[in-house]
Design an enzyme around this catalytic site. Structure first.
Site, PDB file in Angstrom:
ATOM      1  NE  ARG A   1      95.114 -43.840   3.768  1.00 40.48           N
ATOM      2  CZ  ARG A   1      95.896 -44.909   3.930  1.00 40.48           C
ATOM      3  NH1 ARG A   1      97.097 -44.936   3.382  1.00 40.48           N
ATOM      4  NH2 ARG A   1      95.470 -45.949   4.605  1.00 40.48           N
TER       5      ARG A   1
ATOM      6  CD  GLU B   1      88.328 -42.480   2.634  1.00 39.11           C
ATOM      7  OE1 GLU B   1      88.458 -41.320   3.050  1.00 39.11           O
ATOM      8  OE2 GLU B   1      88.835 -42.891   1.588  1.00 39.11           O
TER       9      GLU B   1
ATOM     10  CG  HIS C   1      89.747 -41.297  -1.232  1.00 37.98           C
ATOM     11  ND1 HIS C   1      90.214 -41.933  -0.125  1.00 37.98           N
ATOM     12  CD2 HIS C   1      90.853 -41.028  -1.983  1.00 37.98           C
ATOM     13  CE1 HIS C   1      91.522 -42.056  -0.184  1.00 37.98           C
ATOM     14  NE2 HIS C   1      91.936 -41.506  -1.315  1.00 37.98           N
TER      15      HIS C   1
END
Ligand code: NAD
Length: 335
Positions: free
Chosen positions: A235, A264, A296
């Site tokens: 994370r 993000e 991601h």
């Protein structure tokens, strides 16, 4: 039986069609809507609903309406459930399920990809090649089996990362408050400082908790080897991004691979080719030739998407049929 899948993505279509074939008598309709007070009426006439974690459901009306339609569950196809009002769901007799892991292996393979790309200086080589420069300067690399890989958080994903690197002959060390005996043949448990100081590749796999927020800060980067490669596919906020940039610019570490970054949300998975993206850190990281960035996508493989759809549908069926699902989210017990 009829189920309605909200917030459905194109990549789920084939899996849904196959699942319907394998489950005669169950019909699944899919849409691109999130469940909101405005769209919840779409669920009328269905036996159950599914959605994803980016669907904020904070209005009690949604739970009340679902209850009035006779719906007993919301099955999330993703892991996080911060977007759900668990109290309101319970008050309306609606069970929430999530998919705790889609494919830990998928994230571990992305970590391997970042590591090998950085280890072999492929950013530098491809940039040179773009203007027909095929020279070898500074491209000499180290081999993975002569290196120590240090894992912070050897849970579902971290332990797969350990297995992948162990299979390639690397020495694997890990810091985790939980020691799993089944990993004893794969890794050696050490403390955090030993990982940060001794590992050639440091890779983060903890959840984001109060205790892990910015756990990698300026002091931690300073304790790493100047030849270290640092990877974060956990994370974003586990790492102090300003400190990461400083460590890279000051050559306190050699390189970084980033699949998650602070702030993000609303950037990764979106197209900014025609407008400025708003994350200053990301801009700066993208300019460095010793940094790899992926948006991601650690989780994003065929197997993971199949698992997200199939596991959430199995959860929905269990609850609709009056059984329990192992993935039911319980309300935290209050004092
Ligand atoms: P997990 O709960 O299975 O494992 C986490 C591990 O971290 C546990 O073993 C826990 O004991 C350990 N841990 C907790 N605090 C720690 C600390 N301070 N120091 C060291 N270890 C600590 O979780 P997981 O499924 O392996 O997920 C790991 C991370 O990956 C999470 O942050 C998750 O959100 C993220 N994730 C990323 C992607 C992606 O696409 N990049 C996909 C799925 C999950």
């Amino acid at each position: 039986m009829k189920l309605l899948m909200f917030n459905s993505l194109e990549d789920e279509v084939d899996v849904i069609k196959q699942w319907e074939k394998d489950h005669p008598g169950i019909k699944i309709d899919a849409n691109q809507e999130t469940i909101t007070p405005e769209t919840v009426d779409l669920a009328k006439g269905y036996d159950g609903v599914l959605t994803q974690q980016d669907n904020l459901i904070d209005d009690p009306v949604v739970y009340q309406k679902l209850h009035s339609f006779g719906i007993k569950q919301i099955s999330l196809r993703t892991t996080g459930y911060e977007t759900i009002d668990l109290k309101e769901a319970a008050a309306n007799d609606i069970k929430i399920t999530n998919v705790p892991a889609y494919s830990p292996r998928s994230v571990s393979e992305l970590v391997l990809a970042h590591t090998m790309w950085l280890l072999r200086h492929l950013n530098v080589a491809t940039q040179r090649e773009s203007h027909n420069d095929f020279t070898w300067d500074n491209l000499q690399a180290r081999e993975i089996h002569e290196l120590t890989v240090g894992i912070i958080g050897a849970g579902k994903i971290g332990s797969e990362v350990a297995r992948v690197f162990k299979a390639l002959g690397a020495n694997v060390i890990a810091a985790d408050p939980i020691h799993r005996p089944e990993l004893n043949s794969v890794l050696t448990y050490v403390d955090h400082q030993t990982v940060f100081e001794q590992a050639d590749i440091i890779t983060m796999h903890t959840p984001l908790l109060d205790s892990t927020y910015h756990m990698v800060d300026q002091d931690v980067f300073r304790s790493m080897k100047s030849s270290a490669i640092f990877i974060n596919a956990s994370r974003g906020a586990v790492v102090d991004t300003s400190a990461l940039l400083l460590a890279l610019k000051n050559k306190e570490i050699a390189a970084a691979g980033v699949d998650t970054i602070e702030n993000e949300a609303n950037i990764f998975s979106k197209d900014f080719s025609k407008k400025q993206q708003p994350n200053q850190w990301l801009d700066e990281l993208l300019k460095l030739d010793n940094v790899t960035v992926s948006p991601h996508i650690g989780f994003y493989t065929d197997i993971a998407v199949k698992n997200m759809v199939e596991i959430s549908l199995a959860d929905a069926l269990s609850i609709i049929n009056g059984k329990h699902s192992l993935h039911e989210i319980r309300l935290p017990i209050e004092d």
